[in-house]
Structures are given as C-alpha cells and as structure tokens.
Design an enzyme around this catalytic site. Structure first.
Site, PDB file in Angstrom:
ATOM      1  N   ASP A 381      -1.808  20.840 -75.702  1.00  0.00           N
ATOM      2  CA  ASP A 381      -2.453  21.398 -76.895  1.00  0.00           C
ATOM      3  C   ASP A 381      -3.448  20.398 -77.500  1.00  0.00           C
ATOM      4  O   ASP A 381      -3.061  19.319 -77.946  1.00  0.00           O
ATOM      5  CB  ASP A 381      -1.323  21.734 -77.887  1.00  0.00           C
ATOM      6  N   ASP A 444      -4.054  31.003 -82.728  1.00  0.00           N
ATOM      7  CA  ASP A 444      -2.649  31.416 -82.669  1.00  0.00           C
ATOM      8  C   ASP A 444      -2.465  32.876 -83.046  1.00  0.00           C
ATOM      9  O   ASP A 444      -3.047  33.364 -84.016  1.00  0.00           O
ATOM     10  CB  ASP A 444      -1.811  30.579 -83.633  1.00  0.00           C
TER      11      ASP A 444
HETATM   12  C1  GAL Z   1      -0.799  25.156 -82.042  1.00  0.00           C
HETATM   13  C2  GAL Z   1      -0.601  26.055 -80.843  1.00  0.00           C
HETATM   14  C3  GAL Z   1       0.689  26.810 -81.050  1.00  0.00           C
HETATM   15  C4  GAL Z   1       1.832  25.820 -81.148  1.00  0.00           C
HETATM   16  C5  GAL Z   1       1.555  24.791 -82.253  1.00  0.00           C
HETATM   17  C6  GAL Z   1       2.584  23.666 -82.246  1.00  0.00           C
HETATM   18  O1  GAL Z   1      -1.977  24.456 -81.913  1.00  0.00           O
HETATM   19  O2  GAL Z   1      -1.696  26.926 -80.704  1.00  0.00           O
HETATM   20  O3  GAL Z   1       0.890  27.736 -79.997  1.00  0.00           O
HETATM   21  O4  GAL Z   1       1.990  25.188 -79.910  1.00  0.00           O
HETATM   22  O5  GAL Z   1       0.280  24.217 -82.097  1.00  0.00           O
HETATM   23  O6  GAL Z   1       2.323  22.686 -83.204  1.00  0.00           O
END
Ligand code: GAL
Length: 629
Positions: A381, A444
């Site tokens: 990520d 998200d």
């Molecule tokens: C976001 C991601 C989510 C989750 C989250 C965790 O950036 O898109 O799916 O993984 O971080 O902190």
C-alpha cells in the site's frame, strides 16, 4: 423560513434543503454536512461563500418526497473550494419523477457556482444527484449551496431507500459431490505447492487425482495436493470427488511457469471488518469460519491480514509482529493446516497508512521474512511513500513496486503481489509489466451504493489490461457485517445492491476478498458467496474481463466471454425505479437462438431469438449466461 404570496393566493413556504433529514443522503465518501462543506468548512464555490446548504461527496443521491405540493427548486452548485489543486469534477442533476429536470454539466474545482432554478409544479418525488463527472470520484467534494424548495402546502421530506425484502436466490447445493473453484492453477518451478480441491456435497467424501506431476501428492481424505516440482509446462490432472451420493470429475490444468494467480484470488481480508483492531484470534476465527461455513468448498482460499499487525524491527532490522500477533509462524501453520492460504500487508514507505512500520529500505529482508513465516499474498500500500516521492512521475510510481517485486522473486515461495495505490498513474497500463498480480483501480470502498457502484462500474474500458495473472481490483467486498473496527454492523447495501456487487465483481474478474466478520455470516450473505455458477464467471479459465456493451442513462449491459464459448451477461439498473431491460443479440455480437440460463437462480429460462428481456429492480441486476443451442 420565509413566506411569500403567490398569484393564486396559496401561502408559499420555503424550506432550506439542509433542514431535511440528511442521514438519507447516499454518498461515495464521508457524511453529508449541514451548512458546511464535506470537510466541515464554510461552503465556498469559485471564491463565493454560502451560509446555507449541504456539502456531500460524489456519487451522491438525496431522494425527497414533495407530495405534489412543490413549486420551485433553486440552488447554487459546484465543487467546493477546499479541494484546491487536487482536482475534483462532478455533475449535478435534478430528477423529478424519473425525468431529468436540470443538469449542470461537468463542473471542476475553481469553477464559479451554477444556478439551478427549476419549476416543480406537480412533481411528487425529487432526486438531488451528484455524478462523478465521468472520471471517478477522487476529491469530488460537492456543494448544494442555498438549496431551497418552495412548497404550496406541507413540507418536503427526505426519503430512505424503498424497502426491499431479503430474497435468497442461490439454490442449496446438492448432496452429491460437485468440484468447484479454479480449473487452472499456476505455480513457479520449485515453489511449495498447495492446492486444495474445493468440493460441495455431503461428507464423508474422498478425493483422487490422475496424472499428477512427479513431486506432488494428493491426500485422499482432505483433497489437498502438496509437494513441489521443477518441470515447467502444462500438466492436466483429472480430479475426482466421491461420496455416498455419487462421483464428480473435473480436470485441473496445472501450469508450471512464471505466472501465478491465473484466476482472481478468492478469500478474506481483515480491513473492512476489523480495521486497526485486527488480532491473531480474529484471523484464526476467519479461517475456522471459512471451513465451518463451507465457503472453502466453493473455492475460497486466502485469509489476509491487512494493516496493523506490525511491531517494529529488531536490532538487525527484521520486521516484528506486535503483541496482537504473538507468533506469525504458528498462525500461518494454523491457516495452512486447514488447506487455506494466508496473506500479509505492508507499505513501500517508512510507515503504513495506519502509521505502522513500512518496508522502506527493508524490502528484501521483509520478503524473506514473509516467506519464512509462510505467507502466500502481499498487499503493498503506497501511503507514506508520498514522503519519498511527493509528486511522483511515472518512474517514481513504478519504482517501489519493482523493488518489492524483485525481492519477492528472490524467495522460493509463490506470493501473490497485490498493488494498492488507488489507481495512480493509470496503474492498469503498467501494473502487469512490473509483476503485479492485481492492482487497486480506485480509492477505498465503503458500504454505500455510491461507493460500491462507482468503484465497480468505472472499470468500463479497462478490460484490455486484465488477464490471467494480472487483474484489475475495484477493492474488497462490503457484504455481511463490516465496520472497520472491533465494532461491526450489517452492511448498508440493500439486497439488490449486494447482488449487483457480487455479479459485477465476478464479471470484472476482480479479486474477491470478503470484508466481513466471518463469525457472523448470515444465510443471505452466505448465499451470495456460495453460488458456484456465479463464482465460475469470476474463475473462468479464459480470464476475460467483461466489457460494457450498452449504456443508456442508468441502464448498463456488460458481457464477458467464457472459455466454453458462452457469454455471461449482466443487465444492471443503476437507476431509482424498476425498469425493463433488453439484451439484444446484435449488441452482443450474437445471432440466432441462444439458450438463456439465470445464474443466480441456476435455472434455464429457455431458448431466445434475437433478444432477452427482463425487469431489473432498482440498483439491481439480472445475471444470465447465453450459450449457443
Ligand atoms: C488504505 C487501503 C485500505 C487499507 C488501509 C490500511 O490505504 O486502501 O484498503 O489497507 O490503507 O491502513
């Protein structure tokens, strides 16, 4: 409230839209703000400030009951100035009793407000809708400023969605054995092999496999194939599952080469349910439930830990798990012991999104550690990589993923590599070249119609970038009990919206990662996740993502070519009213008569010539398969 005298002498009353019950606004992100912008600032459009109105986020819908007593709607609309240089483009629409009364056209951040001034005489139901301007909804902070409804009698009333009953369409699996799940499986030479035959039907059941490559063996009681082998090439194995009610056979193509994830990964991820509160116990419970609920018999495989497992590094720089995950090796052994696989999460930056230890400058060490622990999947990520590359160019966007890909390739374990960078730089155009097995195409997802539908339907046109080993990923599933914290609640998606969600994700060949608390699976949720004919669309060995064939306003028809020469077709109604839709053979490149099968009901509908018509519910879908006679 102002009173004005109308020519007919009726006493007119004006209501600010912000005075309605805004909890009924369905929006793509965040919550509606009374007399404020989405981020809680004074509403401002193109430099002009407004005291009244409401701030929302595309895609956004507010339905208002006018009881036929409204006269006029006025508002100033636009993208809120708080978005600044980050972009943001939206389109506003006013819909009265199903007809478009006014449209703003695409508006971008910085544009001056546009005035809506619409006659409402006789209109019973008004919908205030904000679209994403056709380019996804990132930073789409939209304002309905000074929005007012003039009524000749009564008051306007915000409406919740029309009630829907929960209807289970998936038939119960039969007692006899049926082999489900992937029919093609990729492995790299010499990597530890684990493929568990997924089969529904009464237990006890025994399993067999003919022509397994040397080095692999099959446990007849569990149906798990394990071992390792080096010989590159295609091995066709015949799998057999047998119980007191009969025998099922299915061929499995094992492809030993450079590519894994030949069908989209099916599994679970901790984020949409437990968020930061995930623990070792939650992950074990998810694995237990995957087996106990029978999901494992329908091809579901991965149990993935998202963010918030990390506990810093030791003096040698090795990544540690936190107290919430006391023994990662024991956890992966536990999950593998059930015939399942397990995933982990990190970020290329110094920190993850939730501010835990990231992999920056430790990529090889981390990849080695994941392999030693026994992980099979890595979600990577972007997040704090912003600190390293604040305005990344193309090369900078690719670099951290290339570095981790090389690190993963240097370990002797097949680890599915999932890019999470929200679609930046059109990742679908280059994700596969640099080793991505899947890549997120947007921000998200959350459990609203707006969020789910925008994330999914925006994959129109991206079909050429998906294929075996590399998939577009519109984000994880939001069915069942979700909550992004220790406190979970039922999804806010209505039943028809959930049918749309699963049907669309299957047509799109998206990874399917269940985002709910698996210990709270209800009958309806389970029925959505165990329909083998629907899941077979997602797992079809051809790996062809569906294309949008027809778009007429809110009605869309998507078509996916399947390996056996048939087509899966989704008739989607994104509109507010139940509507009759027609799939025309001429649009689908078909001629003559076609057999039509309803995939959710697993029922043949008959043979049709030239077209198929069906009534499609609000926000719902009819998913069919067309096969030549
Ligand atoms: C976001 C991601 C989510 C989750 C989250 C965790 O950036 O898109 O799916 O993984 O971080 O902190």
């Amino acid at each position: 409230m102002a009173s004005i005298a109308a020519p007919c002498q009726a006493k007119m009353e004006t209501f600010g839209v912000e005075s309605l019950d805004l909890q009924y606004v369905d929006q793509g992100w965040g919550s509606p703000q009374t007399n404020k912008s989405l981020a809680g600032n004074t509403i401002a459009i193109g430099g002009q400030k407004f005291e009244h109105g409401f701030g929302t986020h595309a895609v956004s819908t507010l339905r208002i009951d006018l009881n036929g007593s409204a006269e006029r709607f006025t508002a100033a609309v636009g993208v809120d100035d708080e978005v600044g240089q980050k972009g943001g483009s939206v389109n506003f629409r006013l819909i009265g009793d199903g007809k478009i009364l006014w449209e703003s056209g695409v508006m971008r951040s910085g544009n001056p407000a546009k005035m809506a001034d619409v006659e409402l005489h006789g209109v019973k139901r008004l919908v205030l809708n904000v679209g994403d301007g056709g380019d996804g909804s990132s930073w789409d902070h939209a304002d309905w400023a000074d929005a007012k409804i003039v009524m000749s009698a009564g008051r306007p009333k915000a409406l919740g969605p029309p009630p829907e009953s929960v209807v289970v369409l998936t038939p119960k699996p039969s007692s006899g054995p049926r082999i489900n799940g992937a029919k093609i499986f990729g492995v790299r030479p010499g990597s530890p092999f684990l493929f568990a035959i997924s089969a529904s039907g009464n237990r006890p059941m025994t399993f067999a496999g003919d022509h397994l490559p040397d080095g692999l063996s099959l446990d007849p009681l569990t149906g798990r194939i394990t071992g390792k082998f080096e010989k590159k090439g295609v091995h066709i194995v015949t799998l057999t599952a047998k119980n007191a009610f009969g025998t099922a056979k299915q061929s499995l193509k094992i492809v030993c080469g450079d590519t894994i994830a030949l069908t989209p990964p099916l599994g679970w991820n901790s984020w949409n349910c437990f968020g930061r509160d995930v623990t070792d116990a939650n992950v074990r419970a998810a694995a237990d439930a995957m087996v106990a609920s029978g999901l494992i018999d329908h091809g579901w495989t991965y149990i993935n830990i998202d963010d918030c497992w990390q506990g810093g590094r030791d003096t040698n720089g090795n990544i540690l798990s936190s107290d919430k995950f006391p023994d990662m090796k024991a956890l992966t052994d536990y999950v593998h012991g059930k015939g399942l696989k397990i995933g982990i999460y990190s970020s290329p930056g110094p920190q993850t999104c939730a501010h835990y230890e990231g992999s920056h400058h430790h990529e090889e060490q981390d990849a080695r550690r994941y392999a030693e622990w026994g992980f099979d999947y890595l979600k990577y990520d972007w997040c704090s990589y912003d600190q390293i590359a604040p305005s990344p160019d193309h090369d900078q966007m690719m670099k951290p993923y290339q570095v981790m890909c090389a690190a993963l390739n240097s370990v002797q374990r097949d680890i599915v590599f999932s890019f999470c960078q929200y679609g930046m730089g059109n990742v679908w155009e280059w994700g596969a070249q640099i080793g991505g097995n899947c890549w997120r195409t947007s921000g998200d997802i959350t459990d609203t119609w707006a969020s789910m539908s925008v994330n999914g339907f925006r994959l129109a046109g991206l079909e050429k970038f998906a294929g075996p080993g590399h998939w577009n990923d519109p984000d994880m599933l939001v069915v069942g009990y979700v909550g992004w914290s220790a406190k979970v609640r039922p999804t806010r998606l209505l039943p028809n919206e959930q049918y749309t969600h699963i049907s669309l994700w299957c047509l799109l060949c998206s990874p399917l990662l269940i985002g709910c608390d698996m210990t709270k699976l209800d009958e309806f949720t389970l029925s959505l996740l165990t329909n083998d004919e629907v899941l077979a669309v997602n797992q079809d060995p051809l790996g062809r993502q569906a294309m949008r064939i027809v778009k007429e306003g809110e009605l869309e028809i998507w078509a996916k070519d399947l390996e056996d020469g048939s087509k899966a077709i989704g008739l989607f109604n994104r509109g507010e009213e139940k509507t009759k839709m027609t799939a025309k053979w001429s649009d689908l490149g078909l001629t003559g008569s076609q057999k039509v099968r309803d995939l959710w009901r697993q029922k043949d509908m008959g043979t049709f010539n030239g077209k198929f018509q069906a009534s499609v519910p609000r926000h719902g879908v009819i998913l069919i398969k067309l096969s030549p006679r």
